[in-house]
Design a protein around this motif. Structure first.
Motif, mmCIF file in Angstrom:
data_model
loop_
_atom_site.group_PDB
_atom_site.id
_atom_site.type_symbol
_atom_site.label_atom_id
_atom_site.label_comp_id
_atom_site.label_asym_id
_atom_site.label_seq_id
_atom_site.Cartn_x
_atom_site.Cartn_y
_atom_site.Cartn_z
ATOM 1 N N GLU A 89 60.304 -6.560 67.112
ATOM 2 C CA GLU A 89 60.588 -7.729 66.271
ATOM 3 C C GLU A 89 61.168 -7.316 64.921
ATOM 4 O OE1 GLU A 89 57.463 -10.794 68.435
ATOM 5 O OE2 GLU A 89 56.798 -9.767 66.637
ATOM 6 N N ILE A 90 60.724 -6.192 64.395
ATOM 7 C CA ILE A 90 61.315 -5.674 63.153
ATOM 8 C C ILE A 90 62.783 -5.301 63.410
ATOM 9 C CG2 ILE A 90 61.257 -3.731 61.509
ATOM 10 C CD1 ILE A 90 58.173 -3.866 61.681
ATOM 11 N N ALA A 91 63.073 -4.768 64.606
ATOM 12 C CA ALA A 91 64.473 -4.461 64.960
ATOM 13 C C ALA A 91 65.304 -5.751 64.963
ATOM 14 C CB ALA A 91 64.539 -3.774 66.316
ATOM 15 N N HIS A 92 64.767 -6.811 65.580
ATOM 16 C CA HIS A 92 65.490 -8.097 65.570
ATOM 17 C C HIS A 92 65.679 -8.597 64.142
ATOM 18 C CE1 HIS A 92 65.992 -9.465 69.801
ATOM 19 N NE2 HIS A 92 65.103 -8.527 70.026
ATOM 20 N N ASP A 93 64.671 -8.391 63.315
ATOM 21 C CA ASP A 93 64.725 -8.819 61.912
ATOM 22 C C ASP A 93 65.768 -8.012 61.133
ATOM 23 O OD1 ASP A 93 62.769 -10.326 59.733
ATOM 24 O OD2 ASP A 93 63.605 -8.476 58.919
ATOM 25 N N THR A 94 66.024 -6.790 61.580
ATOM 26 C CA THR A 94 66.892 -5.843 60.862
ATOM 27 C C THR A 94 68.360 -5.979 61.251
ATOM 28 O OG1 THR A 94 65.073 -4.270 60.713
ATOM 29 C CG2 THR A 94 67.291 -3.367 60.471
ATOM 30 N N TYR A 95 68.605 -6.065 62.568
ATOM 31 C CA TYR A 95 69.990 -5.999 63.064
ATOM 32 C C TYR A 95 70.831 -7.214 62.679
ATOM 33 C CZ TYR A 95 68.371 -2.067 65.955
ATOM 34 O OH TYR A 95 67.848 -0.877 66.383
ATOM 35 N N ILE A 96 70.189 -8.283 62.193
ATOM 36 C CA ILE A 96 70.946 -9.497 61.871
ATOM 37 C C ILE A 96 71.859 -9.334 60.673
ATOM 38 C CG2 ILE A 96 69.260 -11.065 62.885
ATOM 39 C CD1 ILE A 96 68.308 -11.629 59.981
ATOM 40 N N TYR A 97 71.561 -8.372 59.795
ATOM 41 C CA TYR A 97 72.380 -8.229 58.600
ATOM 42 C C TYR A 97 73.452 -7.172 58.782
ATOM 43 C CZ TYR A 97 68.817 -11.067 56.374
ATOM 44 O OH TYR A 97 67.958 -12.084 56.053
ATOM 45 N N ASP A 98 74.644 -7.506 58.388
ATOM 46 C CA ASP A 98 75.774 -6.594 58.505
ATOM 47 C C ASP A 98 75.847 -5.708 57.256
ATOM 48 O OD1 ASP A 98 78.046 -5.374 59.383
ATOM 49 O OD2 ASP A 98 79.394 -7.008 58.815
ATOM 50 N N LEU A 99 74.788 -4.939 57.046
ATOM 51 C CA LEU A 99 74.780 -4.010 55.913
ATOM 52 C C LEU A 99 73.914 -2.811 56.255
ATOM 53 C CD1 LEU A 99 71.794 -4.657 54.504
ATOM 54 C CD2 LEU A 99 73.064 -6.516 53.481
ATOM 55 N N GLU A 100 74.154 -1.719 55.568
ATOM 56 C CA GLU A 100 73.369 -0.501 55.794
ATOM 57 C C GLU A 100 71.944 -0.684 55.305
ATOM 58 O OE1 GLU A 100 75.118 3.057 54.128
ATOM 59 O OE2 GLU A 100 75.916 3.517 56.122
ATOM 60 N N SER A 101 71.000 -0.257 56.122
ATOM 61 C CA SER A 101 69.605 -0.365 55.692
ATOM 62 C C SER A 101 68.746 0.712 56.352
ATOM 63 C CB SER A 101 69.043 -1.743 56.037
ATOM 64 O OG SER A 101 68.831 -1.854 57.434
ATOM 65 N N VAL A 102 67.672 1.039 55.675
ATOM 66 C CA VAL A 102 66.638 1.901 56.256
ATOM 67 C C VAL A 102 65.311 1.169 56.120
ATOM 68 C CG1 VAL A 102 65.438 4.123 56.163
ATOM 69 C CG2 VAL A 102 67.884 4.003 55.592
ATOM 70 N N THR A 103 64.582 1.071 57.230
ATOM 71 C CA THR A 103 63.264 0.427 57.228
ATOM 72 C C THR A 103 62.221 1.456 57.648
ATOM 73 O OG1 THR A 103 64.261 -1.695 57.828
ATOM 74 C CG2 THR A 103 61.889 -1.466 58.184
ATOM 75 N N ILE A 104 61.209 1.618 56.818
ATOM 76 C CA ILE A 104 60.107 2.546 57.129
ATOM 77 C C ILE A 104 58.916 1.722 57.603
ATOM 78 C CG2 ILE A 104 58.633 4.390 56.228
ATOM 79 C CD1 ILE A 104 61.473 5.092 55.649
ATOM 80 N N VAL A 105 58.401 2.031 58.776
ATOM 81 C CA VAL A 105 57.233 1.316 59.285
ATOM 82 C C VAL A 105 56.048 2.277 59.322
ATOM 83 C CG1 VAL A 105 56.290 -0.059 61.184
ATOM 84 C CG2 VAL A 105 58.744 -0.164 60.669
ATOM 85 N N GLU A 106 55.037 1.969 58.515
ATOM 86 C CA GLU A 106 53.857 2.840 58.415
ATOM 87 C C GLU A 106 52.788 2.399 59.406
ATOM 88 O OE1 GLU A 106 52.210 3.347 54.440
ATOM 89 O OE2 GLU A 106 50.244 3.733 55.314
ATOM 90 N N ILE A 107 52.350 3.335 60.229
ATOM 91 C CA ILE A 107 51.429 3.036 61.326
ATOM 92 C C ILE A 107 50.162 3.871 61.164
ATOM 93 C CG2 ILE A 107 51.202 3.139 63.866
ATOM 94 C CD1 ILE A 107 54.360 2.765 63.863
ATOM 95 N N MET A 108 49.022 3.332 61.594
ATOM 96 C CA MET A 108 47.742 4.026 61.416
ATOM 97 C C MET A 108 47.693 5.339 62.194
ATOM 98 S SD MET A 108 44.782 1.108 61.302
ATOM 99 C CE MET A 108 44.393 0.238 59.775
ATOM 100 N N GLY A 109 46.908 6.276 61.673
ATOM 101 C CA GLY A 109 46.725 7.577 62.305
ATOM 102 C C GLY A 109 46.670 8.661 61.248
ATOM 103 N N ARG A 110 45.467 9.076 60.889
ATOM 104 C CA ARG A 110 45.302 10.100 59.845
ATOM 105 C C ARG A 110 45.696 11.480 60.367
ATOM 106 N NH1 ARG A 110 45.043 9.948 54.631
ATOM 107 N NH2 ARG A 110 45.339 7.734 54.369
ATOM 108 N N ASN A 111 45.107 11.844 61.513
ATOM 109 C CA ASN A 111 45.311 13.210 62.018
ATOM 110 C C ASN A 111 46.011 13.246 63.375
ATOM 111 O OD1 ASN A 111 43.853 14.302 59.776
ATOM 112 N ND2 ASN A 111 41.993 13.582 60.790
ATOM 113 N N ALA A 112 45.952 12.143 64.096
ATOM 114 C CA ALA A 112 46.573 12.088 65.417
ATOM 115 C C ALA A 112 47.613 10.971 65.428
ATOM 116 C CB ALA A 112 45.516 11.837 66.491
#
Lengths: 411, 411
Positions: free
Chosen positions: A169-192
């Motif tokens: 869904e973040i990809a769908h949210d991202t691809y709609i704009y005709d401009l360069e972008s970088v999106t960082i998605v932070e996901i849980m996991g301290r050591n693994a």
């Protein structure tokens, strides 16, 4: 004829109540078991005599058990209590087993992660050494999937389904704009990095997101990271990066802690998570739109997008724990064993809980690409079956119809 | 016989493709309409001759239309382009209408929010003044629900369902621990607090979350806020607060620390961080666990938890727009009118788009409690029907089976 007590511990998952459900269903069927108690807030509920009578609450109530099965987080509440070594402090052990004796407890089932398996290990050893006839079995759960001796942990599949769905869904949210972008998605996991790795399941014929995946198992190199982004930007406009909260540099320092600086409106230093840290850094280095999204607690309690494979396995693991206890086993954790990789097939087997407690299973090398910024197809083949299937969750007033947890608020 | 062109603009919603679907379905049925074009990236696609032939893509493909209906964000891509006044800069207008002439466009349908209605208003005025026979109709969408002249906007119901569901799950995640805590949940809404208000729909018989709700419509007083938390802590252990990203103090300053200071194409200040700001402040003031969760972009693209009421209304609004255009209307926006509050019933009516463009509908006083930190039962009665119903979304490989948007990546 004796009673049984069950408790839950550690962080929430969407599947932990499914295991509770399995325990109740199996225990209700067993003539060896009289009353099923639930200890509130894990082992703390045993120490403080805080229990629910689950037989009264759930016997002859299949619709309540069905509702419980799809309710996220702990119906019985949780704790973060670690038992001391009984050679050093026997008091809590004496308290627990005198409570068990008083309540005629013959079986104790503890649903949780690493720390909970440590509790199961210590209590079962104590019982055996003191010739106390209480069978103690651990039931694994954790979104982190970091328990050894089991193919995967209940709770991981649902969290992985949430992460993959959200990533798409973040990809769908991202691809709609005709401009360069970088999106960082932070996901849980301290050591693994299992859950971050699972974001790769979001890839479809039309979406390459996440374009890069960084796990705590591989040392993170900031310079290499920026170079990779710049190289990718030559061929694609939008880049989406999945990153474990616990990534570290080659000296072992958390990336999250290494950058901070600005003060907020109230004059407090801003302690950023790894997502924000990388966002600010990239915004400085690249001339394009940069944003970060922290999936936060949503990934561990999203019962509305549970994996049906995960939930039904969690039920089965709960049932198998009761069967093992009644058969006389103790000091075991119920483990999921994969029988067939090509066509997903598993069974459930008891393993020595001592082998599990205080170990963490990291993502192995053959699941991580040589470049260190992606996962392999072996990982995809391992993880895909775990997110398959949707739960038959029901809704009421437009909301998931979860189980009432009022009893947790009236403490 | 003439052709029709449709485009999408602004921020994503889970319902904006449902309106596109409605446009395509109605246009395919109409003998007055020949080819249906889709302009890529909003009005920018018209200016740059970037289109898809939607007739070819969707005629006789009911299963593709069904898939499109439940796919979040924009199938046609979006833009943040603002048309200049034509008295000052006629060039883009000449370009647009010469493109329309070249493509034999008789109908232009624009799906979007406030800024898109400004485009509809300007283009329809230009066409009328220049005796150009192109009917131009606006189709509302925004998760913000801030358009005037319509009871609510397509997209709001699905975002509200996501926010309420997530808030309930955060409550389940919170109540499991037997310790004092405050959780701040930051929800989108710069000037209008509709979506934050919708978090109140999460309340159940067993969950009071959110315990406090702060909207941009009411001046935020930090001292009062801390006092309210301390008072509530006397009667409950866990407090969950819903807060709009755009809350301001009584001088009108954003509570959120202004991170970048940059403005977007429309001059809107870029906000982030009110949740973190309040978290750090409370952590200083209270002796308990404090955390914050930013729902971020997830709330606007979560097609997996769409409101079926919202999605089906979005389809109907798209269809009604085509009907209005074919009937010869222009310079209108299709508005949803609530006919019955007790038993939810609506119809769709055209309103002058000039009345809508450049206005923002804030949450009215009678929907906000006198204390300024909650919503009223009138608001609940207004909002509840909008989140009712679940979509028949299908899944593939454990993921929502969304529509391929490869064409947006090959620009």
């Amino acid at each position: 004829m004796s009673n049984c007590i069950v408790a839950q511990s550690g962080g929430p998952t969407a599947a932990i109540n499914a295991s509770l459900c399995g325990v109740i269903e199996a225990a209700l069927m067993h003539p060896e078991i009289d009353t099923i108690y639930g200890a509130l807030n894990g082992i703390a509920g045993v120490l403080e005599d805080h229990t629910l009578n689950l037989t009264e609450l759930f016997a002859h109530k299949p619709e309540s058990l069905q509702q419980l099965r799809y309710t996220p987080a702990m119906y019985l509440g949780s704790c973060r209590f670690k038992l001391p070594d009984y050679s050093k402090a026997a008091e809590p052990y004496e308290k627990i087993f005198s409570f068990f004796k008083e309540k005629s407890i013959g079986y104790f089932l503890y649903i949780g992660g690493n720390d909970s398996m440590d509790t199961v290990s210590k209590l079962s050893k104590y019982a055996t050494e003191h010739h106390i006839d209480v069978k103690i079995i651990g039931i694994p759960k954790t979104i982190d999937n970091d328990l050894v001796e089991t193919d995967h942990t209940p709770g991981f599949g649902s969290a992985a389904k949430y992460v993959a769905t959200t990533m798409l869904e973040i990809a769908h949210d991202t691809y709609i704009y005709d401009l360069e972008s970088v999106t960082i998605v932070e996901i849980m996991g301290r050591n693994a990095g299992w859950l971050t790795a699972a974001s790769a399941l979001a890839r479809t014929t039309y979406s390459s997101a996440p374009d890069l995946i960084y796990l705590p198992e591989t040392a993170f190199d900031v310079k290499q990271f920026i170079e990779r982004i710049k190289t990718l930007q030559k061929s694609r406009k939008n880049i989406i990066v999945a990153v474990s909260e616990g990534i570290k540099d080659k000296e072992g320092n958390y990336v999250a802690a290494s950058v901070s600086g600005t003060n907020d409106a109230f004059g407090h230093a801003k302690l950023s998570g790894v997502g924000k840290t990388l966002e600010y850094m990239l915004a400085d280095q690249l001339g394009c739109k940069v944003r970060s999204v922290e999936l936060s607690v949503l990934q561990r309690a999203a019962g509305h997008i549970g994996s049906n494979t995960d939930i039904q396995e969690a039920v089965a693991v709960g049932k198998a724990a009761v069967e093992s206890a009644v058969r006389g086993l103790t000091g075991k954790m119920m483990a999921i064993r994969r029988l067939n990789v090509a066509s997903y097939e598993v069974d459930i087997q008891p393993v020595d809980v001592g082998l599990v407690a205080n170990h963490e299973k990291e993502v192995p090398k053959h699941y991580i690409s040589a470049s260190g910024d992606d996962v392999t197809s072996d990982f995809i083949n391992y993880a895909r079956p775990l997110i398959e299937g949707e739960t038959p969750l029901t809704y009421k007033n437009g909301l998931p119809n979860y189980m009432d947890i009022q009893h947790l608020k009236n403490r």
